[in-house]
Design a protein around this motif. Structure first.
Motif, PDB file in Angstrom:
ATOM      1  N   GLN A 154       0.838  -1.202   0.000  1.00  0.00           N
ATOM      2  CA  GLN A 154       0.000   0.000   0.000  1.00  0.00           C
ATOM      3  C   GLN A 154       0.875   1.256   0.000  1.00  0.00           C
ATOM      4  OE1 GLN A 154      -0.369  -2.467   2.297  1.00  0.00           O
ATOM      5  NE2 GLN A 154      -2.213  -3.446   1.532  1.00  0.00           N
ATOM      6  N   GLU A 155       1.933   1.258   0.809  1.00  0.00           N
ATOM      7  CA  GLU A 155       2.835   2.409   0.845  1.00  0.00           C
ATOM      8  C   GLU A 155       3.507   2.613  -0.510  1.00  0.00           C
ATOM      9  OE1 GLU A 155       4.245   2.254   5.528  1.00  0.00           O
ATOM     10  OE2 GLU A 155       5.413   1.185   4.022  1.00  0.00           O
ATOM     11  N   TRP A 156       3.874   1.503  -1.169  1.00  0.00           N
ATOM     12  CA  TRP A 156       4.536   1.591  -2.466  1.00  0.00           C
ATOM     13  C   TRP A 156       3.591   2.185  -3.511  1.00  0.00           C
ATOM     14  CZ3 TRP A 156       9.160   1.923  -4.295  1.00  0.00           C
ATOM     15  CH2 TRP A 156       9.367   1.802  -5.661  1.00  0.00           C
ATOM     16  N   LEU A 183      -1.040  16.713 -18.256  1.00  0.00           N
ATOM     17  CA  LEU A 183      -2.300  16.819 -17.526  1.00  0.00           C
ATOM     18  C   LEU A 183      -2.700  15.449 -17.005  1.00  0.00           C
ATOM     19  CD1 LEU A 183      -4.391  19.175 -19.821  1.00  0.00           C
ATOM     20  CD2 LEU A 183      -3.235  19.744 -17.693  1.00  0.00           C
ATOM     21  N   LEU A 184      -3.073  15.395 -15.754  1.00  0.00           N
ATOM     22  CA  LEU A 184      -3.585  14.163 -15.162  1.00  0.00           C
ATOM     23  C   LEU A 184      -5.061  14.043 -15.513  1.00  0.00           C
ATOM     24  CD1 LEU A 184      -1.869  14.483 -11.686  1.00  0.00           C
ATOM     25  CD2 LEU A 184      -1.150  13.075 -13.603  1.00  0.00           C
ATOM     26  N   GLU A 185      -5.642  12.873 -15.400  1.00  0.00           N
ATOM     27  CA  GLU A 185      -7.040  12.647 -15.748  1.00  0.00           C
ATOM     28  C   GLU A 185      -7.961  13.592 -14.979  1.00  0.00           C
ATOM     29  OE1 GLU A 185      -8.312  10.699 -18.166  1.00  0.00           O
ATOM     30  OE2 GLU A 185      -6.230  10.319 -18.716  1.00  0.00           O
ATOM     31  N   ASP A 186      -7.695  13.836 -13.684  1.00  0.00           N
ATOM     32  CA  ASP A 186      -8.531  14.719 -12.871  1.00  0.00           C
ATOM     33  C   ASP A 186      -8.515  16.125 -13.454  1.00  0.00           C
ATOM     34  OD1 ASP A 186      -7.842  12.470 -11.493  1.00  0.00           O
ATOM     35  OD2 ASP A 186      -7.332  13.493  -9.637  1.00  0.00           O
ATOM     36  N   GLU A 187      -7.331  16.599 -13.842  1.00  0.00           N
ATOM     37  CA  GLU A 187      -7.173  17.962 -14.332  1.00  0.00           C
ATOM     38  C   GLU A 187      -7.840  18.148 -15.690  1.00  0.00           C
ATOM     39  OE1 GLU A 187      -2.972  18.496 -14.242  1.00  0.00           O
ATOM     40  OE2 GLU A 187      -2.919  18.718 -12.065  1.00  0.00           O
ATOM     41  N   HIS A 222       4.326  14.100  -9.429  1.00  0.00           N
ATOM     42  CA  HIS A 222       5.460  15.026  -9.463  1.00  0.00           C
ATOM     43  C   HIS A 222       6.047  15.090 -10.878  1.00  0.00           C
ATOM     44  CE1 HIS A 222       9.031  17.182  -8.216  1.00  0.00           C
ATOM     45  NE2 HIS A 222       9.787  16.224  -8.772  1.00  0.00           N
ATOM     46  N   TYR A 223       6.225  13.941 -11.511  1.00  0.00           N
ATOM     47  CA  TYR A 223       6.755  13.867 -12.870  1.00  0.00           C
ATOM     48  C   TYR A 223       5.829  14.588 -13.848  1.00  0.00           C
ATOM     49  CZ  TYR A 223       7.939  11.846 -17.403  1.00  0.00           C
ATOM     50  OH  TYR A 223       8.263  11.674 -18.726  1.00  0.00           O
ATOM     51  N   ALA A 224       4.507  14.368 -13.678  1.00  0.00           N
ATOM     52  CA  ALA A 224       3.533  14.984 -14.578  1.00  0.00           C
ATOM     53  C   ALA A 224       3.566  16.512 -14.451  1.00  0.00           C
ATOM     54  CB  ALA A 224       2.133  14.455 -14.280  1.00  0.00           C
ATOM     55  N   GLU A 249       4.390   5.523  -5.529  1.00  0.00           N
ATOM     56  CA  GLU A 249       4.418   5.557  -6.994  1.00  0.00           C
ATOM     57  C   GLU A 249       3.498   6.640  -7.537  1.00  0.00           C
ATOM     58  OE1 GLU A 249       3.418   1.622  -8.440  1.00  0.00           O
ATOM     59  OE2 GLU A 249       5.414   1.438  -9.291  1.00  0.00           O
ATOM     60  N   GLN A 250       2.298   6.759  -6.961  1.00  0.00           N
ATOM     61  CA  GLN A 250       1.343   7.766  -7.417  1.00  0.00           C
ATOM     62  C   GLN A 250       1.902   9.169  -7.193  1.00  0.00           C
ATOM     63  OE1 GLN A 250      -1.434   7.260  -9.132  1.00  0.00           O
ATOM     64  NE2 GLN A 250      -1.793   9.449  -9.283  1.00  0.00           N
ATOM     65  N   GLU A 251       2.501   9.403  -6.020  1.00  0.00           N
ATOM     66  CA  GLU A 251       3.095  10.709  -5.736  1.00  0.00           C
ATOM     67  C   GLU A 251       4.231  11.018  -6.709  1.00  0.00           C
ATOM     68  OE1 GLU A 251       4.292  10.347  -1.680  1.00  0.00           O
ATOM     69  OE2 GLU A 251       2.260  10.628  -0.915  1.00  0.00           O
TER      70      GLU A 251
END
Length: 186
Positions: free
Chosen positions: A145-147, A165-169, A157-159, A151-153
């Motif tokens: 779960q921590e990994w 643009l991320l899907e939310d944006e 950051h990379y995006a 990874e998402q963070e």
């Protein structure tokens, strides 16, 4: 003979070739840290053994013959014996691979109790004394779960850094509908 050693505490993995010398292998074996998850992997021809530390007294031994693998929980003295067989007597090592239960049957009833207690205490993901490590990155240990969170963070950051643009944006900003455009835009 190819040797790989991995230290779970530091995340350091090292591969190298070594001559078939019992003295060298015994020294490497004795230097394996008593940290759960550390391992020593030795390949010789089509044979191999991976000794993974469970705790200070026991290894999970994965015997390798061609592409097949069998695992047995053994103590440190038996770990040395397995390595010695691999180096000195390949035919006997293949016999060990075929019948590991017979080979380690010296104290079967006591050993089965020990194996059961090791499985319950050291390998169980619910164990409070040891969390199940999913990955190690730059010396830090992560559960699954921590990994995923890490990874998402890192991706976010990379995006941001690369103006992706991320899907939310994308849904928040929306695209301009052609009826909203001004006449001067053509």
């Amino acid at each position: 003979m190819k040797i790989t050693i991995y230290n779970a505490q530091t995340g350091l993995k090292k591969d190298w070739e070594e001559e078939d010398s019992w003295k060298n292998v015994k020294q490497i074996f004795n230097e394996i840290p008593n940290i759960s998850g550390c391992f020593l992997l030795i390949h010789k021809n089509q044979l191999g053994v991976k000794l993974q530390v469970i705790n200070e007294d026991y290894f999970k031994s994965i015997l390798i013959y061609r592409e097949e693998k069998k695992s047995v929980i053994i103590n440190k003295e038996e770990g040395q014996n397995v390595l010695k067989l691999l180096l000195d007597d390949e035919l006997e090592f293949v016999r060990l691979f075929d019948f590991p239960e017979e080979y380690f049957n010296n104290n079967a009833s006591a050993k089965s109790k020990v194996n059961d207690s090791i499985k319950k205490t050291d390998i169980s993901p619910n164990s409070e004394s040891q969390t199940l490590i999913f990955k190690t990155y730059k010396g830090k240990k992560y559960t699954e779960q921590e990994w995923e969170k890490f990874e998402q963070e890192q991706f976010e950051h990379y995006a941001r850094k690369n103006n992706i643009l991320l899907e939310d944006e994308k849904t928040k900003k929306g695209s301009r509908f052609f009826l909203d455009e001004k006449e001067g835009d053509f």
